[in-house]
Design a protein around this motif. Structure first.
Motif, short mmCIF file in Angstrom:
data_model
loop_
_atom_site.label_atom_id
_atom_site.label_comp_id
_atom_site.label_asym_id
_atom_site.label_seq_id
_atom_site.Cartn_x
_atom_site.Cartn_y
_atom_site.Cartn_z
N ARG A 6 0.67 -1.15 -0.01
CA ARG A 6 0.03 0.01 -0.07
C ARG A 6 0.80 1.04 0.03
O ARG A 6 1.75 1.10 0.84
CB ARG A 6 -1.01 0.11 0.96
CG ARG A 6 -1.61 1.47 1.25
CD ARG A 6 -2.79 1.20 2.23
NE ARG A 6 -3.86 0.37 1.86
CZ ARG A 6 -5.11 0.24 2.49
NH1 ARG A 6 -5.29 0.70 3.70
NH2 ARG A 6 -5.99 -0.92 1.76
N PHE A 7 0.60 2.21 -0.79
CA PHE A 7 1.40 3.42 -0.79
C PHE A 7 0.65 4.73 -1.18
O PHE A 7 -0.49 4.51 -1.49
CB PHE A 7 2.51 3.36 -1.73
CG PHE A 7 1.77 3.09 -3.29
CD1 PHE A 7 1.73 1.88 -3.79
CD2 PHE A 7 2.07 4.32 -4.14
CE1 PHE A 7 1.48 1.81 -5.27
CE2 PHE A 7 1.43 4.20 -5.32
CZ PHE A 7 1.32 3.01 -5.77
N PHE A 80 10.72 -0.59 -2.98
CA PHE A 80 9.69 -0.52 -3.87
C PHE A 80 9.60 1.03 -4.05
O PHE A 80 9.60 1.51 -5.37
CB PHE A 80 8.44 -0.86 -3.20
CG PHE A 80 7.30 -0.17 -3.75
CD1 PHE A 80 6.68 -0.75 -4.89
CD2 PHE A 80 6.31 0.86 -3.40
CE1 PHE A 80 5.40 -0.53 -5.66
CE2 PHE A 80 5.24 1.34 -4.16
CZ PHE A 80 4.76 0.52 -5.05
N MET A 81 9.71 1.95 -3.15
CA MET A 81 9.61 3.45 -3.41
C MET A 81 10.67 4.06 -4.27
O MET A 81 10.71 4.66 -5.21
CB MET A 81 9.68 4.20 -1.99
CG MET A 81 8.46 4.25 -1.09
SD MET A 81 8.44 5.01 0.16
CE MET A 81 8.95 6.66 -0.11
N GLU A 82 11.71 3.55 -3.85
CA GLU A 82 13.09 3.98 -4.71
C GLU A 82 12.88 3.43 -6.03
O GLU A 82 13.04 4.39 -7.14
CB GLU A 82 14.33 3.27 -4.25
CG GLU A 82 15.46 3.96 -4.56
CD GLU A 82 16.28 3.57 -5.83
OE1 GLU A 82 16.66 4.44 -6.65
OE2 GLU A 82 15.93 2.59 -6.22
N LEU A 83 12.47 2.26 -6.56
CA LEU A 83 12.43 1.75 -7.87
C LEU A 83 11.25 2.34 -8.51
O LEU A 83 11.29 2.94 -9.79
CB LEU A 83 12.21 0.35 -7.65
CG LEU A 83 12.27 -0.60 -9.02
CD1 LEU A 83 13.40 -0.30 -9.79
CD2 LEU A 83 11.80 -1.87 -8.89
N LEU A 88 8.26 6.77 -12.36
CA LEU A 88 6.88 7.36 -12.36
C LEU A 88 7.09 8.63 -13.35
O LEU A 88 8.31 9.36 -13.13
CB LEU A 88 6.54 7.68 -11.04
CG LEU A 88 5.76 6.70 -10.18
CD1 LEU A 88 5.49 7.05 -8.69
CD2 LEU A 88 4.44 6.57 -11.17
N PRO A 89 6.32 9.23 -13.83
CA PRO A 89 6.36 10.43 -14.82
C PRO A 89 6.24 11.40 -13.73
O PRO A 89 5.90 11.31 -12.68
CB PRO A 89 4.87 10.47 -15.37
CG PRO A 89 4.22 9.22 -15.43
CD PRO A 89 5.05 8.50 -14.27
N VAL A 94 5.68 8.72 -4.94
CA VAL A 94 5.29 7.98 -3.78
C VAL A 94 6.06 8.60 -2.67
O VAL A 94 7.11 8.90 -2.34
CB VAL A 94 5.78 6.46 -3.98
CG1 VAL A 94 5.34 5.73 -2.67
CG2 VAL A 94 5.36 5.93 -5.20
N LEU A 95 4.98 8.91 -1.52
CA LEU A 95 5.34 9.55 -0.42
C LEU A 95 5.84 8.65 0.77
O LEU A 95 6.72 8.74 1.55
CB LEU A 95 4.55 10.32 0.17
CG LEU A 95 4.05 11.53 -1.08
CD1 LEU A 95 2.74 12.34 -0.54
CD2 LEU A 95 5.31 12.48 -1.39
#
Lengths: 232, 617
Positions: A6-7, A80-83, A88-89, A94-95
């Motif tokens: 979940r993000f 996950f966030m880093e990748l 992402l455009p 992602v926070l």
């Protein structure tokens, strides 16, 4: 351990005018570029299994969109966030992210309130506060709402939970408003502007939060424990 | 993007057309020493983003450190109105700069019905429409694409035109413009230099001569200019660059997928088809290179569909193994493979089966004509037996919906040929009832367009049927296709008429075009936007006999206004083909049969270039 991530993500000015469908498509493509180990649906046209919180109207910014991605491998939230952020455009970010515990409620069932920020290009803090005080003393504020089935009358007052902050910055004013969100009760952004006496086209709106409201407690679907707010 | 548009975005449909920040969009610094080119597509974003030619040019130009390319599309009517009200000029998507501030503004000429949009875009940009009215501060306005092979109706509005393939000549143009810009040389002198570049046509340096209202010939104004402009064509596509980073639109667009061009050119030789003449010869790309390209594009875009594009993708020598390899490689991650144009043969059904393992949405075939006789006339080498086999195979394989494309108004057409279209549709339906394996009821969609004579084709001399005749033919078919299992779709005859006028037009049409734009014509290819009444008025106001352009039979001895713009196919070949057509004699495909002596391989150092067949193909 659950394999659902979940993000919370931002929808910034660069992507403000994307529809919800555009957003989902952009996410699917970013997933493929990032090579995320996504779970795909069965059937003739497999799609990555992902779900989103309530669709944001076109033109509205957000600091608090939420999504659940079903993965096939365990992945650290930081990884996950880093990748994902790398692919992402611009305008999306992602926070925060976390594994979703087994049996946790879905995003849709876990959200029934939103915190909106309306940026209005007029120095009108006192007028707004005064208007809000008078509105609270009224029995109702009924407007016509266009729906797929036609028009119907809606009382907006019970849909507004409060105005935690009305700030004036230079020649603009920022109104923060807690309101109903979801399939059961929902306040539309343009109705909020109407309620406060503004042309919806003039307001720059940001969704600052989405919550599960239980009594006076507001808990976000991810992260901290939330806050309590009672309109005095 | 242009920040002045931001307040307008909440007021227009599909605002994501006008914002940028798409993945892989290039935002290069607007520095003085760079040559800046706007790639201007004369239709809206949704249509233009699917255009492969501009993707290629975008990658090539932005790949140079001394140049940059940005995209420009026609704003839809709602946005246009707001821009005009507020005095906001047309700007590029990436940097939001005025179109007028670029060195080069390049339009693509995909079809004749986009011409009004070109003038409208120049108007919106504040660039003078006419070449003669532009001065040193204005950009050079150029164009390329299939309609460049008869660009005469646009001659007064374009500073220069590129014939044929753009991958190599674009470098020569950029080099030249860069050098001349640094030297501070005048526009006219730059054009003089450009006119010497092979494949480049500068219309203002050529003077058409008329006698008694009839076109006689066109003459270069300077002795050093060629009387005929030859197209650019590359012998080997493998040597040409191909983009590996496509801009990925946010908004839903037409052809929203990864594209790789598997081959260029087609020698099937359909006599009505301009693409089949001007893109010769056939050149296939190496399958291993294609697979590498696909891998890179999928990784850089995240697209979920790979389209193997060409004029006739089933003709690619290794199509079966290429499709199989791609499906094997991408099936697991939700990426599908599609073939945009399949020929009518049983092989097509097998291919379609590979692609649509389970989902049988619909198969499209183009018999083009209703009888064997007429198919021989147009050189569509498909027999009744082929059609029967392929349709039966499709129903047996589980399809239930077949779409058939036909053309009416073809040369030598009789009532029998129209009956043939109706018969065929009913036959397909009955084959469906007999052979279907799907539980769904068989459906046939019959799509009928009207023949448009195109320059540089064997049918270029043939007049188009009158609007009344085409309409009565449509009605005739509609009567005979009334059946719950048959759907009938039509092209507006007014569209086909305007296409014919401009496709066979000469320079005098420029005045009518300009008048039509003044009257409010634009987006003519959109059914709900075409204002045919205004078009008729524009022709009347400018004294143009549009019917004469579209509908008269041209004597092959007459001079043609487009004969100086050469796609490499000889006029003798076209005439030979026209004579064979009238005798109903087909011509074979030179890929696998005798050379048809079209001339392209004699006029250029090129030849058909096929990859080796893989085992089993």
């Amino acid at each position: 351990m659950s394999k659902t991530m979940r993000f919370q993500f931002r929808k910034g000015p660069e992507v403000r005018f994307l529809s919800h469908l555009d957003l989902v498509r952009a996410m699917e493509r970013a997933v493929r570029r990032a090579g995320l180990p996504m779970a795909y649906s069965e059937g003739f046209s497999p799609r990555p299994i992902m779900s989103y919180s309530f669709a944001l109207p076109v033109g509205v910014l957000s600091e608090a969109e939420y999504a659940d991605f079903r993965l096939t491998e365990e992945l650290e939230p930081a990884e996950f966030m880093e990748l994902f952020n790398r692919h992402l455009p611009p305008g999306f970010r992602v926070l925060q992210a976390a594994h979703l515990p087994q049996g946790a409620p879905s995003l849709m069932s876990g959200i029934n309130a939103a915190l909106w920020k309306l940026h209005l290009p007029v120095a009108a803090r006192e007028e707004i506060q005064e208007r809000w005080r008078r509105l609270q003393a009224e029995d109702s504020f009924v407007v016509e709402r266009q729906t797929k089935k036609g028009t119907r009358q809606v009382d907006l007052l019970p849909l507004v939970y409060g105005l935690p902050a009305v700030l004036e910055t230079g020649d603009a004013v920022e109104v923060h408003c807690l309101a109903a969100l979801g399939s059961e009760a929902n306040l539309r952004v343009e109705e909020l502007a109407l309620l406060l006496g503004f042309n919806p086209a003039e307001a720059l709106v940001t969704r600052m939060g989405q919550f599960k409201k239980e009594g006076s407690h507001y808990r976000p679907p991810l992260g901290n424990r939330g806050f309590t707010w009672t309109e005095s | 993007m242009d920040q002045r548009l931001v307040p307008l975005l909440p007021l227009v449909t599909k605002p994501a057309r006008y914002t940028n920040h798409e993945v892989n969009a290039q935002h290069k610094e607007w520095s003085e020493d760079r040559v800046k080119m706007a790639l201007a597509f004369p239709d809206i974003y949704d249509v233009g983003m699917g255009h492969l030619g501009f993707k290629i040019l975008y990658a090539i130009i932005n790949g140079r450190s001394d140049a940059l390319a940005e995209r420009v599309y026609a704003p839809w009517v709602d946005m246009q109105k707001l821009m005009e009200e507020r005095g906001i000029p047309l700007t590029s998507l990436e940097s939001g700069r005025d179109l007028a501030s670029f060195d080069l503004v390049g339009f693509t000429l995909q079809h004749e019905l986009s011409y009004t949009n070109i003038l409208k875009m120049l108007d919106l940009a504040g660039i003078p429409r006419r070449t003669s009215a532009r001065d040193e501060g204005d950009p050079l306005v150029l164009a390329g694409g299939p309609c460049a092979f008869n660009v005469e109706p646009l001659a007064d509005f374009l500073d220069f035109v590129v014939l044929g393939e753009g991958e190599e000549v674009i470098h020569e143009i950029l080099d030249l413009v860069k050098e001349k810009k640094q030297q501070g040389i005048s526009r006219k002198e730059i054009l003089r230099e450009l006119a010497r570049v092979p494949g480049v046509y500068v219309p203002s340096f050529y003077q058409p001569i008329y006698a008694g209202g009839t076109f006689q010939r066109i003459e270069p104004l300077y002795p050093d200019l060629p009387a005929q402009i030859d197209k650019r064509v590359a012998p080997d596509l493998g040597a040409l660059p191909f983009p590996e980073e496509f801009v990925v639109p946010f908004a839903e667009v037409v052809h929203d997928r990864t594209m790789v061009e598997i081959l260029r050119g087609c020698t099937r030789g359909c006599r009505f088809c301009q693409a089949g003449m001007i893109y010769r010869p056939v050149r296939e790309r190496d399958p291993e290179l294609l697979k590498e390209q696909v891998a890179k594009i999928v990784a850089s875009t995240g697209y979920d569909e790979i389209s193997l594009s060409s004029l006739s993708s089933g003709d690619y020598t290794q199509i079966r193994s290429l499709v199989k390899d791609l499906i094997d490689a991408y099936q697991g991650c939700g990426v599908s493979v599609s073939l945009p144009s399949l020929r009518l043969d049983s092989f097509a059904v097998e291919l379609a089966q590979d692609i649509q393992k389970a989902r049988k949405t619909g198969l499209t075939f183009a018999p083009e004509a209703g009888t064997q006789r007429l198919r021989d006339v147009i050189n569509k080498n498909v027999s009744d037996q082929d059609l029967k086999e392929v349709v039966q195979a499709a129903f047996q394989a589980g399809w239930h919906r077949i779409k058939l494309y036909f053309m009416i108004g073809l040369p030598t057409e009789t009532e029998e040929d129209l009956d043939g279209i109706a018969d065929l549709a009913h036959k397909v339906l009955s084959w469906g009832r007999e052979f279907r394996t799907s539980r769904k009821r068989p459906e046939v969609t019959v799509s009928v367009s009207s023949f448009v004579p195109k320059p540089h084709t064997p049918f270029q001399w043939v007049g188009q049927d009158s609007l009344e005749l085409l309409t009565s033919k449509q009605n005739y078919l509609m009567e005979r296709l009334r059946h719950p299992g048959i759907q009938f779709s039509l092209h507006q005859v007014e569209h086909s008429f305007l296409e014919a006028v401009f496709s066979r037009g000469d320079r005098r049409l420029g005045a009518a075009l300009e008048r039509a734009v003044d009257l409010g014509c634009q987006f003519d290819s959109w059914g709900d936007q075409l204002r045919f009444d205004l078009w008729l008025q524009a022709f009347k106001d400018t004294g143009i006999d549009a019917v004469h352009y579209a509908q008269r039979d041209i004597d092959p001895a007459e001079a043609l206004p487009w004969s100086h713009l050469s796609p490499g196919v000889d006029a003798e070949f076209l005439l030979r083909e026209w004579n064979l057509a009238r005798q109903g004699v087909p011509t074979a495909d030179c890929r696998w049969d005798l050379c048809s002596r079209c001339g392209v391989c004699f006029n250029y150092p090129v030849a058909n270039r096929l990859v080796e067949a893989s085992r089993g193909e």
